[in-house]
Design an enzyme around this catalytic site. Sequence first.
Site, PDB file in Angstrom:
ATOM      1  CG  ASP A 108      -2.065   0.941   1.001  1.00 49.03           C
ATOM      2  OD1 ASP A 108      -2.969   0.404   0.897  1.00 49.03           O
ATOM      3  OD2 ASP A 108      -1.886   2.186   1.183  1.00 49.03           O
ATOM      4  CG  ASN A 136     -11.986  -0.664   3.780  1.00 44.07           C
ATOM      5  OD1 ASN A 136     -12.282  -1.007   4.947  1.00 44.07           O
ATOM      6  ND2 ASN A 136     -10.557  -0.158   3.479  1.00 44.07           N
ATOM      7  CD  GLU A 145     -10.263   6.473   0.359  1.00 46.24           C
ATOM      8  OE1 GLU A 145     -10.612   7.618   1.202  1.00 46.24           O
ATOM      9  OE2 GLU A 145      -9.059   6.349   0.121  1.00 46.24           O
ATOM     10  CB  VAL A 146      -9.216   1.401  -5.128  1.00 43.84           C
ATOM     11  CG1 VAL A 146      -8.884   0.985  -6.532  1.00 43.84           C
ATOM     12  CG2 VAL A 146      -8.345   2.649  -4.491  1.00 43.84           C
ATOM     13  CG  HIS A 158      -8.790  -3.281  -2.553  1.00 44.95           C
ATOM     14  ND1 HIS A 158      -9.932  -2.806  -3.068  1.00 44.95           N
ATOM     15  CD2 HIS A 158      -8.651  -2.689  -1.389  1.00 44.95           C
ATOM     16  CE1 HIS A 158     -10.127  -1.590  -2.371  1.00 44.95           C
ATOM     17  NE2 HIS A 158      -9.571  -1.456  -1.480  1.00 44.95           N
ATOM     18  CG  HIS A 171      -6.655  -3.063   3.196  1.00 46.74           C
ATOM     19  ND1 HIS A 171      -5.890  -1.803   3.045  1.00 46.74           N
ATOM     20  CD2 HIS A 171      -7.977  -2.801   2.604  1.00 46.74           C
ATOM     21  CE1 HIS A 171      -6.720  -0.879   2.223  1.00 46.74           C
ATOM     22  NE2 HIS A 171      -7.871  -1.497   2.010  1.00 46.74           N
TER      23      HIS A 171
HETATM   24  P1  5GP Z   1      -9.791   1.027   0.213  1.00 48.29           P
HETATM   25  O1  5GP Z   1     -10.231   2.186   0.929  1.00 48.29           O
HETATM   26  O2  5GP Z   1     -10.207   1.152  -1.316  1.00 48.29           O
HETATM   27  O3  5GP Z   1     -10.210  -0.206   1.083  1.00 48.29           O
HETATM   28  O4  5GP Z   1      -8.236   1.449  -0.032  1.00 48.29           O
HETATM   29  C1  5GP Z   1      -7.524   1.649  -0.891  1.00 48.29           C
HETATM   30  C2  5GP Z   1      -6.310   1.508  -0.706  1.00 48.29           C
HETATM   31  O5  5GP Z   1      -5.353   1.788  -1.880  1.00 48.29           O
HETATM   32  C3  5GP Z   1      -5.699   2.750   0.360  1.00 48.29           C
HETATM   33  O6  5GP Z   1      -5.159   2.143   1.349  1.00 48.29           O
HETATM   34  C4  5GP Z   1      -4.744   3.417  -0.456  1.00 48.29           C
HETATM   35  O7  5GP Z   1      -3.541   3.790   0.385  1.00 48.29           O
HETATM   36  C5  5GP Z   1      -4.296   2.326  -1.341  1.00 48.29           C
HETATM   37  N1  5GP Z   1      -3.621   3.049  -2.788  1.00 48.29           N
HETATM   38  C6  5GP Z   1      -4.443   4.159  -3.446  1.00 48.29           C
HETATM   39  N2  5GP Z   1      -3.761   4.612  -4.604  1.00 48.29           N
HETATM   40  C7  5GP Z   1      -2.662   3.797  -4.457  1.00 48.29           C
HETATM   41  C8  5GP Z   1      -1.475   3.689  -5.515  1.00 48.29           C
HETATM   42  O8  5GP Z   1      -1.280   4.466  -6.653  1.00 48.29           O
HETATM   43  N3  5GP Z   1      -0.586   2.752  -5.258  1.00 48.29           N
HETATM   44  C9  5GP Z   1      -0.679   1.807  -3.977  1.00 48.29           C
HETATM   45  N4  5GP Z   1       0.232   1.021  -3.961  1.00 48.29           N
HETATM   46  N5  5GP Z   1      -1.743   2.038  -3.214  1.00 48.29           N
HETATM   47  C10 5GP Z   1      -2.479   2.929  -3.532  1.00 48.29           C
END
Ligand code: 5GP
Length: 112
Positions: A39, A84, A92-93, A97, A99
């Site tokens: 991350d 999430n 957010e993405v 996925h 973590h």
């Molecule tokens: P979410 O909130 O969707 O579960 O988590 C998305 C994760 O993607 C976040 O922890 C954020 O730090 C990570 N992330 C976002 N953009 C990038 C990126 O460009 N590269 C990497 N390695 N992680 C990312």
Amino acid sequence: MPIDATQPYDADNIFAKILRGEIPCKQVYRDEWSLAFHDINPQAPTHILVIPTGAYVSWDDFSARGHVARDAGLVAPGYRLLANIGQHGHQEVPHLHVHLFGGRQMGQMLPR
Ligand code: 5GP
């Protein structure tokens, strides 16, 4: 900002770009089915994202359209897996996925 996990898959999301090699990542593992990478904003000494190579927004999307993924091995000191989903889950993405956190005591599951 959290995404709406009921929307169709967006092929321009950041993880899709990482999968296509358009954005670099610190890769841990890759095979036909999955990619694991560090991350960019780690929340623990070890913070790895594990994603399918297939285009799925969420676990519901994966369950509806997906195929069986391979399991990863377990490690002795333990770790935490966290997913999430959507608005309340603060996803957010919009690419499915998990973590993987490790390298310290994780404490209770959620802050009170
Ligand atoms: P979410 O909130 O969707 O579960 O988590 C998305 C994760 O993607 C976040 O922890 C954020 O730090 C990570 N992330 C976002 N953009 C990038 C990126 O460009 N590269 C990497 N390695 N992680 C990312």
